[in-house]
Design an enzyme around this catalytic site. Structure first.
Site, short mmCIF file in Angstrom:
data_model
loop_
_atom_site.label_atom_id
_atom_site.label_comp_id
_atom_site.label_asym_id
_atom_site.label_seq_id
_atom_site.Cartn_x
_atom_site.Cartn_y
_atom_site.Cartn_z
N SER A 131 0.70 -1.00 -0.08
CA SER A 131 0.24 0.04 0.13
C SER A 131 0.75 1.20 -0.07
O SER A 131 1.97 1.36 0.67
CB SER A 131 -0.84 0.08 1.06
OG SER A 131 -1.44 0.99 1.14
N LYS A 185 -4.75 -6.86 3.04
CA LYS A 185 -4.70 -5.87 2.36
C LYS A 185 -6.00 -5.52 1.80
O LYS A 185 -6.45 -4.41 1.72
CB LYS A 185 -3.67 -6.02 1.13
CG LYS A 185 -3.73 -4.67 0.04
CD LYS A 185 -3.12 -3.72 0.54
CE LYS A 185 -3.37 -2.45 -0.27
NZ LYS A 185 -3.62 -2.22 -1.48
N HIS A 188 -7.50 -3.46 4.61
CA HIS A 188 -6.88 -2.12 4.63
C HIS A 188 -7.77 -1.43 3.50
O HIS A 188 -8.21 -0.49 3.87
CB HIS A 188 -5.37 -2.49 4.29
CG HIS A 188 -4.95 -1.17 3.60
ND1 HIS A 188 -5.10 -0.35 2.51
CD2 HIS A 188 -4.02 -0.25 4.48
CE1 HIS A 188 -4.68 0.67 2.69
NE2 HIS A 188 -3.94 0.77 3.35
N ASN A 189 -8.06 -1.98 2.59
CA ASN A 189 -8.84 -1.19 1.41
C ASN A 189 -10.30 -0.82 1.79
O ASN A 189 -10.67 0.02 1.55
CB ASN A 189 -8.74 -1.91 0.09
CG ASN A 189 -7.28 -1.60 -0.64
OD1 ASN A 189 -6.30 -1.31 0.16
ND2 ASN A 189 -7.30 -1.62 -1.89
N GLU A 192 -9.89 1.71 4.06
CA GLU A 192 -9.74 2.99 3.11
C GLU A 192 -10.90 3.63 2.51
O GLU A 192 -11.42 4.75 2.45
CB GLU A 192 -8.81 2.50 2.19
CG GLU A 192 -8.41 3.54 0.98
CD GLU A 192 -7.57 2.93 -0.14
OE1 GLU A 192 -6.53 2.29 0.24
OE2 GLU A 192 -7.98 2.64 -1.54
C1 6PG Z 1 -3.00 1.25 -1.62
C2 6PG Z 1 -4.60 1.40 -2.52
C3 6PG Z 1 -4.62 0.71 -3.74
C4 6PG Z 1 -5.84 0.69 -4.48
C5 6PG Z 1 -6.35 2.03 -4.82
C6 6PG Z 1 -7.52 2.09 -5.76
O1 6PG Z 1 -3.30 0.74 -0.66
O2 6PG Z 1 -2.28 1.73 -2.16
O3 6PG Z 1 -5.56 0.76 -1.78
O4 6PG Z 1 -4.07 -0.57 -3.50
O5 6PG Z 1 -5.63 0.34 -5.73
O6 6PG Z 1 -6.65 2.88 -3.54
O7 6PG Z 1 -8.75 1.34 -5.20
P1 6PG Z 1 -10.16 1.61 -5.80
O8 6PG Z 1 -9.88 1.84 -7.36
O9 6PG Z 1 -10.85 0.39 -5.55
O10 6PG Z 1 -10.60 2.86 -5.25
#
Ligand code: 6PG
Length: 469
Positions: A131, A185, A188-189, A192
């Site tokens: 990430s 991960k 994590h997303n 996010e």
């Molecule tokens: C990271 C992000 C990355 C992810 C983007 C886009 O941790 O660097 O999570 O891995 O690909 O954030 O995600 P979306 O296109 O689903 O918004």
């Protein structure tokens, strides 16, 4: 002549791959890249500056033969079928005990399948969540590797060198066996998604309820980033508000179409949370909001049919203060849901996750880095069996201090028709999770009424059925 001098191989020289390999080379490891696109190959060689340090090729046999044994080959290619085809193309050239690391956002069950397949061929495979976007890849990402612990030892020094540092501690740790790295991960997303939804709906609240302009929003988010809300997503939001539009007047943020895309990791988090029976409604609604945002034409039509009336404006300073607390409340709830999911997944899939260690490697480098993670790490350090963050004394205090503001703003937003579903869902989750008794006894009665599904009683043991009619 065969050259076996390179320590690390990387497949996929797109933005992430190129940045990651340059980061590896910065730390005195010799790295070799591979990509079918000759332009990407020459771009890397040029940027690397010294072929003995960073080299690349579009010929897979040249690439594989350039690596020292056991080979450490990281894939930074889009998740899905491409990962399988890259693995197939590498296989004929590999030797027993070589290691393939998938650094993309692969779905965790794909990682389990690939690990089992490669194990049968004597090759180690592990999924490592990475990430931090392009800048993180270049200057220090947070890395979440899972898979064979033995194989991890081979790449550990490289990962520890390239990862982001928090108080000199590298933001990388062995997560657990099998697809633990990809799973962590994924969650994590999901977190996010939740935090992004919250930062955007509070922006809406301040604009509509307090009539703050972009310059004021810039100042507010900048201030917030110095306090409890200190986090990468609040920091970049502050910067976004002040960015001028190169193609027109004013700030760029006002010209960006309000349709948010997604590549699937947030949705997977929600889907899997449902599978393992863990409620994460703040993350769920963040996924749904991206879907609602995509219905732009319908939204425009609908907006003309329903008048919201006049907005009851709030005093700016009061609104900003309440918003800071309420957003902090919802941030805590979002992390609580994500950590809860990780805890459940750990026993469901045998990942042996250490939640304190996960919180620690998220303190720098990754997209959800935030000051709050220091406290999260601490409470899981103290009590590794903690069922939910909301039960930790430190968080009970923080929630007690912020929940009042969340209630006031939920009321205000509801009265004025401002969509704040991340905050609403966080508050409802909190109220439900902290209710000794919920009205779901009625649901049990209904199920038994129409389907003889039976129920349990509060006053005696056993399974009961009633003839309701
Ligand atoms: C990271 C992000 C990355 C992810 C983007 C886009 O941790 O660097 O999570 O891995 O690909 O954030 O995600 P979306 O296109 O689903 O918004």
């Amino acid at each position: 002549m065969e050259n076996t001098a390179y320590d690390f191989g990387l497949v996929g020289l797109g933005v992430m791959g190129r940045n990651f390999i340059l980061n590896v080379a910065d730390h005195d490891y010799k790295a070799f890249g591979y990509d079918l696109d000759p332009e990407k190959v020459s771009a890397l060689i040029e940027e690397g500056g010294d072929k003995a340090r960073v080299n690349a090729s579009g010929d897979i046999s040249v690439f594989v033969n350039a690596l020292s044994l056991p080979r450490k080959i990281m894939l930074l290619v889009p998740a899905g079928k491409i990962v399988d085809s890259v693995i197939e193309s590498l296989l004929p050239y590999l030797s027993p005990d070589d290691i393939i690391i998938d650094g993309g956002n692969s779905f965790f069950t794909d990682t389990d399948r690939r690990e089992a397949y490669l194990q049968s061929k004597g090759i180690h495979f592990f999924g490592a969540g990475v990430s931090g976007g392009a800048e993180g890849a270049r200057k220090g990402p947070s890395i979440m590797p899972g898979g064979s612990r033995e194989a991890y030892k081979e790449v550990q020094p490289i990962f520890e060198a390239v990862a982001a540092k928090f108080n000199n501690e590298p933001c990388v740790a062995y997560m657990g066996p099998k697809s633990a790295g990809n799973y962590v991960k994924m969650v994590h997303n999901g977190i996010e998604y939740g935090l992004m939804q919250l930062t955007s709906e509070f922006y809406d609240l301040l604009q509509k309820g307090g009539q703050l302009n972009n310059n004021e929003l810039h100042k507010v988010y900048t201030e917030w980033n110095k306090g409890d809300l200190q986090s990468f997503l609040v920091e970049i939001s502050a910067k976004i508000f002040e960015k001028k539009d190169d193609l027109g007047q004013g700030q760029l943020v006002d010209k960006i179409l309000d349709k948010a895309k997604q590549k699937g990791t947030g949705k997977w988090t929600s889907q899997n949370a449902m599978d393992i029976g863990i409620p994460i409604p703040t993350i769920d609604i963040a996924v749904s909001m991206r879907e609602i945002s995509a219905l732009k034409q319908e939204r425009v039509l609908a907006s003309k049919k329903y008048d919201r009336g006049t907005m009851e404006l709030e005093k700016k300073q009061i609104l900003i203060k309440k918003a800071e607390k309420a957003m902090f409340f919802a941030f805590i709830i979002t992390y609580a849901q994500g950590m809860h999911q990780l805890r459940a997944a750990s026993s469901e899939y045998g990942y042996e996750l250490r939640l304190a260690s996960i919180a620690r490697i998220w303190r720098a480098g990754c997209i959800i880095r935030a000051a709050l993670l220091e406290d999260i790490a601490q409470v899981f350090e103290k009590d590794k069996d903690l069922a939910n963050l909301l039960l930790a004394p430190l968080f009970v205090e923080k929630i007690k201090d912020s929940v009042g503001a969340a209630r006031e703003l939920v009321t205000y937003a509801a009265e004025n028709g401002i969509p704040m579903p991340g905050l609403f869902n966080s508050l409802s989750y909190f109220d439900a999770y902290t209710s000794e008794r919920l009205p779901l006894n009625l649901i049990q009665a209904q199920r038994d009424y129409f389907g003889s599904h039976t129920y349990e009683r509060t006053d005696r043991a056993g399974i009961f059925h009633t003839d309701w009619s």
